[in-house]
Design an enzyme around this catalytic site. Sequence first.
Site, PDB file in Angstrom:
ATOM      1  N   ARG A 236     -12.255  -5.889   0.227  1.00 17.63           N
ATOM      2  CA  ARG A 236     -11.431  -7.013  -0.194  1.00 17.63           C
ATOM      3  C   ARG A 236     -10.979  -6.799  -1.625  1.00 17.63           C
ATOM      4  O   ARG A 236     -11.738  -6.326  -2.471  1.00 17.63           O
ATOM      5  CB  ARG A 236     -12.220  -8.331  -0.089  1.00 17.63           C
ATOM      6  CG  ARG A 236     -12.353  -8.858   1.335  1.00 17.63           C
ATOM      7  CD  ARG A 236     -11.001  -9.253   1.934  1.00 17.63           C
ATOM      8  NE  ARG A 236     -11.073  -9.770   3.283  1.00 17.63           N
ATOM      9  CZ  ARG A 236     -10.834  -9.051   4.387  1.00 17.63           C
ATOM     10  NH1 ARG A 236     -10.534  -7.765   4.310  1.00 17.63           N
ATOM     11  NH2 ARG A 236     -10.886  -9.621   5.575  1.00 17.63           N
ATOM     12  N   GLU A 265      -2.963 -10.234  -2.234  1.00 16.86           N
ATOM     13  CA  GLU A 265      -2.012  -9.493  -1.406  1.00 16.86           C
ATOM     14  C   GLU A 265      -1.207 -10.460  -0.521  1.00 16.86           C
ATOM     15  O   GLU A 265      -1.723 -11.523  -0.162  1.00 16.86           O
ATOM     16  CB  GLU A 265      -2.742  -8.436  -0.549  1.00 16.86           C
ATOM     17  CG  GLU A 265      -3.766  -8.999   0.415  1.00 16.86           C
ATOM     18  CD  GLU A 265      -4.567  -7.903   1.124  1.00 16.86           C
ATOM     19  OE1 GLU A 265      -5.050  -6.966   0.469  1.00 16.86           O
ATOM     20  OE2 GLU A 265      -4.693  -8.020   2.359  1.00 16.86           O
ATOM     21  N   HIS A 283      -3.212  -2.563   3.260  1.00 11.02           N
ATOM     22  CA  HIS A 283      -4.248  -3.169   4.120  1.00 11.02           C
ATOM     23  C   HIS A 283      -4.120  -2.696   5.573  1.00 11.02           C
ATOM     24  O   HIS A 283      -3.922  -3.507   6.488  1.00 11.02           O
ATOM     25  CB  HIS A 283      -4.194  -4.703   4.040  1.00 11.02           C
ATOM     26  CG  HIS A 283      -5.477  -5.361   4.432  1.00 11.02           C
ATOM     27  ND1 HIS A 283      -5.909  -6.560   3.914  1.00 11.02           N
ATOM     28  CD2 HIS A 283      -6.454  -4.984   5.314  1.00 11.02           C
ATOM     29  CE1 HIS A 283      -7.067  -6.910   4.453  1.00 11.02           C
ATOM     30  NE2 HIS A 283      -7.420  -5.956   5.320  1.00 11.02           N
TER      31      HIS A 283
HETATM   32  C1  DGY Z   1     -10.708  -7.604   8.621  1.00 13.22           C
HETATM   33  O1  DGY Z   1     -10.786  -7.656   9.850  1.00 13.22           O
HETATM   34  O2  DGY Z   1     -11.343  -8.327   7.884  1.00 13.22           O
HETATM   35  C2  DGY Z   1      -9.798  -6.570   8.062  1.00 13.22           C
HETATM   36  O3  DGY Z   1      -9.649  -6.663   6.700  1.00 13.22           O
HETATM   37  C3  DGY Z   1      -8.454  -6.562   8.764  1.00 13.22           C
HETATM   38  O4  DGY Z   1      -8.106  -5.225   8.781  1.00 13.22           O
END
Ligand code: DGY
Length: 309
Positions: A236, A265, A283
């Site tokens: 994150r 983001e 991402h």
């Molecule tokens: C999640 O599932 O938390 C991811 O960041 C999406 O790719």
Amino acid sequence: MKRVAHTAEMPESVASLIGSVFGLRHAPLRGRPIGEFLTDMEDVSALIVAPGDPVDAACIAELPKSIKLIASYSTGLDHVDVEAAQRRGIPVSNTPDVLTDATADIAMLLILSAVRGAGDAERMLRMGDWKGWTPHQIFGSDLAGRVLGIAGPGRIGAATALRAAAFGMRLVYWGRRQSEAMNGLGAKPLLDLDAFLEAVDVISLHLPSTPWTRRFINERTISAMRKGAVVVNTARGDLVDDEALIAALHDGRIGGAGLDVFEGEPALHPGYLTAPHVTLLPHIGSATHETRLAMGRSVFSSLQQHLCG
Ligand code: DGY
């Protein structure tokens, strides 16, 4: 037929799977007045949300009583105020397990790219700046023998370590407790944070976003790391203090970074665009056909469990 609203466009295969049992309604949440979003929630039995959606306490408080589930098309749940949902008696589901390999692949890609300077190299070509082979252009480092530190030795951290071991990297990890999976790979637990930071050539972040992990990479932790260490983040964005990392990239305290996630983001700190030795991805950790379908199946099974029981 029960009606399910989804905030993000879903892959065709997932939409047709869920649509075979439930009525689907596309109801974007991001960048839209909440009142408008709520008009789409009429007669809706469940809401499918995605990372980046502001499913905060204010939004949850306004959801109609008909909503029996908030299903996130993700593993991470930092975009959902789970406690607020609990207070309203609305369960929240996620899609654990199914994106481990895809995300670990991207972590490995970023480790390779940051350590070998692939971002700089590609930019050189695209800008038309390549003058031909020289013995000293874009030096990277060998991966073999370098120390990879996994911060957060859960499933994705361990899968990243498994890949890195195949490249000859030495492994250490930091977390709240020892990890059998990591120990099984021969990784050394360094549960004292400073000992861990001092040991790593590359740090790969696999921590959830919590008040305790926010800004994990900051001025202090950067100064505890070896000069030229590399930072990789597929977890994150808010685990990193962007200003601190960008400054350290410029002055060489950090030798490179590979980032797939960003605080706020899809906006990202503009300093990353001109910082040296950085590879930036939008991402895409879980973005494979197979994984996004598996995530969709996981959402589908939560919907069935909560709406068809
Ligand atoms: C999640 O599932 O938390 C991811 O960041 C999406 O790719």
